[in-house]
Design a protein around this motif. Structure first.
Motif, PDB file in Angstrom:
ATOM      1  N   ALA A 247       0.642  -1.169   0.020  1.00 40.83           N
ATOM      2  CA  ALA A 247      -0.104   0.243   0.052  1.00 40.83           C
ATOM      3  C   ALA A 247       0.859   1.207   0.115  1.00 40.83           C
ATOM      4  O   ALA A 247       0.336   2.290  -0.549  1.00 40.83           O
ATOM      5  CB  ALA A 247      -1.111   0.002   1.143  1.00 40.83           C
ATOM      6  N   GLY A 248       2.021   1.177   0.715  1.00 38.94           N
ATOM      7  CA  GLY A 248       2.784   2.370   0.585  1.00 38.94           C
ATOM      8  C   GLY A 248       3.423   2.688  -0.854  1.00 38.94           C
ATOM      9  O   GLY A 248       3.711   3.857  -1.143  1.00 38.94           O
ATOM     10  N   ILE A 249       3.742   1.628  -1.565  1.00 38.38           N
ATOM     11  CA  ILE A 249       4.194   1.939  -2.819  1.00 38.38           C
ATOM     12  C   ILE A 249       2.941   2.583  -3.733  1.00 38.38           C
ATOM     13  O   ILE A 249       3.155   3.556  -4.480  1.00 38.38           O
ATOM     14  CB  ILE A 249       4.535   0.752  -3.712  1.00 38.38           C
ATOM     15  CG1 ILE A 249       5.916   0.226  -2.879  1.00 38.38           C
ATOM     16  CG2 ILE A 249       4.863   0.894  -5.109  1.00 38.38           C
ATOM     17  CD1 ILE A 249       6.283  -1.411  -3.558  1.00 38.38           C
ATOM     18  N   LEU A 250       1.801   2.051  -3.473  1.00 36.39           N
ATOM     19  CA  LEU A 250       0.847   3.033  -4.375  1.00 36.39           C
ATOM     20  C   LEU A 250       0.390   4.213  -3.878  1.00 36.39           C
ATOM     21  O   LEU A 250       0.046   5.097  -4.682  1.00 36.39           O
ATOM     22  CB  LEU A 250      -0.428   1.859  -4.287  1.00 36.39           C
ATOM     23  CG  LEU A 250      -0.378   0.487  -4.819  1.00 36.39           C
ATOM     24  CD1 LEU A 250      -1.521  -0.400  -4.470  1.00 36.39           C
ATOM     25  CD2 LEU A 250      -0.059   0.251  -6.304  1.00 36.39           C
ATOM     26  N   ALA A 251       0.386   4.369  -2.514  1.00 35.33           N
ATOM     27  CA  ALA A 251       0.127   5.490  -1.795  1.00 35.33           C
ATOM     28  C   ALA A 251       1.108   6.639  -2.126  1.00 35.33           C
ATOM     29  O   ALA A 251       0.864   7.752  -2.547  1.00 35.33           O
ATOM     30  CB  ALA A 251       0.168   5.532  -0.345  1.00 35.33           C
ATOM     31  N   ILE A 524       6.744   5.576   1.666  1.00 34.02           N
ATOM     32  CA  ILE A 524       6.658   3.995   1.871  1.00 34.02           C
ATOM     33  C   ILE A 524       7.263   3.743   3.322  1.00 34.02           C
ATOM     34  O   ILE A 524       6.777   2.799   3.888  1.00 34.02           O
ATOM     35  CB  ILE A 524       7.604   3.491   0.678  1.00 34.02           C
ATOM     36  CG1 ILE A 524       7.020   3.600  -0.606  1.00 34.02           C
ATOM     37  CG2 ILE A 524       7.660   1.910   1.196  1.00 34.02           C
ATOM     38  CD1 ILE A 524       7.659   3.129  -1.696  1.00 34.02           C
ATOM     39  N   THR A 525       8.242   4.184   3.675  1.00 37.22           N
ATOM     40  CA  THR A 525       8.921   4.000   4.994  1.00 37.22           C
ATOM     41  C   THR A 525       7.923   4.368   6.094  1.00 37.22           C
ATOM     42  O   THR A 525       7.537   3.795   7.124  1.00 37.22           O
ATOM     43  CB  THR A 525      10.266   4.734   5.394  1.00 37.22           C
ATOM     44  OG1 THR A 525       9.937   6.157   4.948  1.00 37.22           O
ATOM     45  CG2 THR A 525      11.321   4.264   4.371  1.00 37.22           C
ATOM     46  N   ILE A 526       7.150   5.632   6.065  1.00 31.63           N
ATOM     47  CA  ILE A 526       5.893   5.831   6.986  1.00 31.63           C
ATOM     48  C   ILE A 526       5.024   4.752   6.721  1.00 31.63           C
ATOM     49  O   ILE A 526       4.385   4.401   7.746  1.00 31.63           O
ATOM     50  CB  ILE A 526       5.408   7.263   6.668  1.00 31.63           C
ATOM     51  CG1 ILE A 526       6.448   8.285   7.097  1.00 31.63           C
ATOM     52  CG2 ILE A 526       4.198   7.287   7.439  1.00 31.63           C
ATOM     53  CD1 ILE A 526       6.865   8.153   8.740  1.00 31.63           C
TER      54      ILE A 526
END
Length: 745
Positions: A247-251, A524-526
């Protein structure tokens, strides 16, 4: 978050041999994580094959052995992890990437492990405690090394891209395994069990009349997907973190962090209309990768729902929604990030206080599952009061719980199903507090403003990230074949397909990560931090994050999020401390390898009861039977695992063969497990030399304990079984009358 406009000296991939070594070290740590997350129950058979090379003979499966992955595997991987971390500490020190924050974290980890070693020395089963301690050491130290490697002075954004790509490859394999398990493995298992029930139960160390059969069958028929791990709830916890990474990549793409690389060659191609067709080829490729990434998200959610883990499913959805909202409202969130973090922590504290208040006032929680957890926690409180400083030792909780659990609680568990309750029970309150401090510190530090240039990866970096999959996935497959799979053709084919799927997952992630700038990687790290916190919240009612592979995943994700320490102002002052940390880690790895790992493989570990169990089985079951030698071996095994009810039951059966009294042994067993009516029923019926008054007392306890269980509990005695027990009591009482009645005058 906003980033500094000052660029670093050079891109991380272009800093020479030191950084090539750093990349290889990071791949090594991620290989260990990936191996641990994809080990199946077949590993026990492979462990037998490997240990045979060292002359060890393992005992058959049963309730007296360690978990199926084998303690030697955990010890060995822990030793390798510490060696890699020692090299990382040396590389980071040479590259001036050691900061005061990282060294303070190392000291905190060292203090935690020191308390764990003190707890291990006080434990009844010191070998089990040592295996658990090495498990935690590998997770904490490995995560610390990942944080060093992803520091802006060393690999920086390149390291975070590698970590994220590896997590997506594991996610792809987990999804494939889960769907395959639901479609093929579970139906085949049920079909085989239906036609070969006794044989299947014998393979699990049970007989058809065992009380645990009903629970075993109920769990199997529920069709809960567990993937590569032992329990569906544990898989649910891991899926929270892995789906958060995706989800981080998409966000990150939603947050508008995709940029073209500003180099003259690309600009010239864009200006040259004659090459516009070639340039347009990138659009469908990127769109195709994005399509597969978007497709992977619902497939992952479906797999998570198939685990039937309600808490894991809810928290995964909450984390994914929060990550997408964060990508959409990124600017506002960055502005108010401290307030959001403080508010979230306050909400969690209020929620925890509300749960405890409800439990204290009602002596239960509002559902059957949570009610059982309340039973585990309240029983654990007595252990914490008895051992507040040292705990009972890691992996020792199950040996003590049976002696303190409620009579109305039907389950005898090996874990209290709560992160801090287990830590306080097994490692003591000081260690639990320090681990809580480490988590809070890492989560808070992850919100700092990073000091990295806000530029996308160069084409060379993007190509290298893609190429790393060619190195990582085949290595994972080869190691998986060596350690975690049997040599059967079917298993080899499945593992090869898993490697192909892992390669595809890495390629999808690498293709999307390559066009993200530092702000995108920050998103992504968040997301990794949110995923780790979701796992952490779920583990307050779960059993995944203290030891085991999912625990290592949690710490690695937290470390990747907390890797933005500012460069040290005077790195020369920290140089001796960095090299000292490397020496300490290397020395600890050597100690684990020499004193624990190799002895566990060849059966010479002084704390290990398993070699003595092997000798007992050999002497008692193989002709010519030698019951005297069997008793000697069993006595040695009990000395190393004194709270094992299974071993003490074997001693009672052995004394029956030797025509020795067993009433003292029966009392010791019943003191170790004060609420198991089935255990009492077995003792009363299987031990003919037990004194008749003692047998009557035990049988009456069976009926009393049965009355304490909930009326809908499947382990309760049936009407027929209860009548049989009552008839046995009358029969035994009538047999005692001639011996106890006064003589007629």
């Amino acid at each position: 978050m906003s980033t500094s406009a000052t660029p670093s000296a050079a891109p991380p991939f272009a800093k020479g041999r030191l950084h090539v070594l750093a990349i290889l070290l990071l791949l090594g740590l991620l290989l260990i994580l990936s191996l641990r997350l994809t080990m199946t129950e077949s590993l026990y058979q492979a462990y037998q094959q490997v240990s045979a090379m060292f002359g060890a003979r393992l005992h058959p499966p049963g309730d007296v052995i360690a978990p199926e992955i084998g303690p030697a595997v955990t010890l060995g991987l822990s030793a390798v992890t510490l060696v890699l971390a020692a090299i990382v500490a040396g590389v980071a020190t040479a590259a001036r990437a050691i900061t005061s924050g990282k060294m303070l974290r190392f000291c905190l980890i060292a203090a935690i492990l020191g308390l764990g070693m003190f707890s291990t020395l006080q434990a009844d089963n010191r070998f089990a405690a040592l295996v658990g301690l090495c498990d935690i050491a590998g997770a904490l130290v490995g995560a610390w090394a990942v944080g060093l490697l992803c520091h802006p002075t060393l690999l920086g954004s390149a390291g975070r891209r590698i970590v994220t790509a590896a997590l997506i490859s594991v996610l792809a394999v987990w999804i494939a395994k889960g769907l395959y398990q639901r479609a093929v493995e579970i139906p085949d298992t049920i079909d085989y069990y239906t036609h070969h029930r006794e044989e299947s139960l014998a393979a699990q160390g049970m007989s058809p009349n065992d009380p645990g059969v009903r629970l075993y069958e109920a769990r199997m028929m529920s069709k809960e997907v567990a993937g590569y791990v032992t329990l569906s709830n544990v898989m649910g916890a891991g899926m929270i973190g892995l789906l958060a990474a995706l989800a981080g990549i998409l966000a990150a793409r939603m947050a508008g962090t995709v940029e073209e690389v500003a180099d003259p060659t690309t600009a010239a191609r864009k200006r040259d209309k004659s090459k516009s067709a070639a340039a347009s080829v990138e659009i469908p490729v990127t769109s195709l990768l994005l399509f597969f990434a978007v497709l992977l998200l619902p497939l992952g959610l479906i797999t998570l729902f198939l685990t039937q883990s309600r808490g894991g499913s809810i928290l995964a959805v909450v984390c994914i929604v929060a990550i997408f909202l964060g990508g959409y409202y990124w600017t506002r969130i960055v502005t108010h990030r401290r307030m959001i973090v403080a508010g979230s922590l306050l909400f969690l504290a209020i929620a925890a206080a509300g749960v405890l208040a409800f439990g204290i006032t009602h002596d239960r929680l509002p559902s059957k599952s949570l009610m059982f957890r309340w039973h585990y926690w309240t029983a654990s409180a007595s252990l914490i009061k008895r051992f507040p400083i040292t705990g009972v030792g890691l992996n020792n909780f199950g040996d003590y719980y049976a002696s303190v659990k409620r009579l109305s609680s039907p389950e005898t568990v090996q874990d209290p199903h709560s992160f801090f309750v287990r830590l306080a029970s097994e490692m003591g309150l000081p260690a639990a507090i320090l681990i809580g401090l480490l988590i809070f510190w890492s989560a808070l530090s992850a919100t700092r403003v990073p000091a990295e240039p806000d530029v996308p990866a160069s084409p060379e970096q993007s190509r290298r990230l893609q190429q790393l999959a060619i190195l990582f996935c085949p290595l994972w497959w080869l190691l998986h074949l060596l350690i975690a799979e049997t040599s059967e053709a079917y298993s080899v084919i499945l593992s090869f397909l898993a490697a192909v799927i892992a390669f595809a997952g890495w390629s999808i992630a690498a293709g999307l990560l390559s066009r993200l700038n530092a702000r995108g990687l920050r998103v992504i790290t968040i997301a990794l931090l949110l995923g780790a916190m979701g796992m952490f919240v779920y583990d307050q009612i779960n059993m995944a994050l203290v030891t085991g592979p999912v625990a290592m995943l949690f710490w690695f994700m937290l470390a990747a999020a907390d890797s933005y320490d500012a460069p040290a102002q005077r790195p020369g002052l920290l140089k001796p401390f960095g090299f000292a940390a490397a020496v300490v880690l290397f020395a600890a790895a050597v100690c684990i390898a020499v004193l624990a790992w190799m002895p566990a493989l060849n059966g010479t570990m002084p704390w290990d009861a398993r070699p003595w169990i092997d000798r007992y089985i050999t002497a008692a079951s193989l002709p010519p039977q030698d019951f005297t030698a069997a008793r000697t071996s069993l006595t040695e095994a009990i000395a190393r695992d004194p709270r094992s009810v299974a071993l003490r039951r074997q001693m009672m059966l052995l004394k029956e063969r030797l025509h020795e009294p067993v009433d003292e042994d029966a009392r010791e067993i019943l003191a170790l497990d004060h609420a198991d009516m089935h255990l009492r029923l077995n003792i009363a019926t299987e031990n003919s030399s037990l004194p008749l008054p003692e047998r009557i007392r035990i049988l009456k306890d069976v009926l009393y304990l049965d009355d304490q269980l909930p009326t809908d509990e499947v382990t309760r005695l049936s009407g027929k079984e209860r009548s049989e027990v009552q008839a046995m009591i009358k029969q035994v009482e009538s047999a005692t009358v001639p011996a106890t009645a006064p003589r007629a005058k």
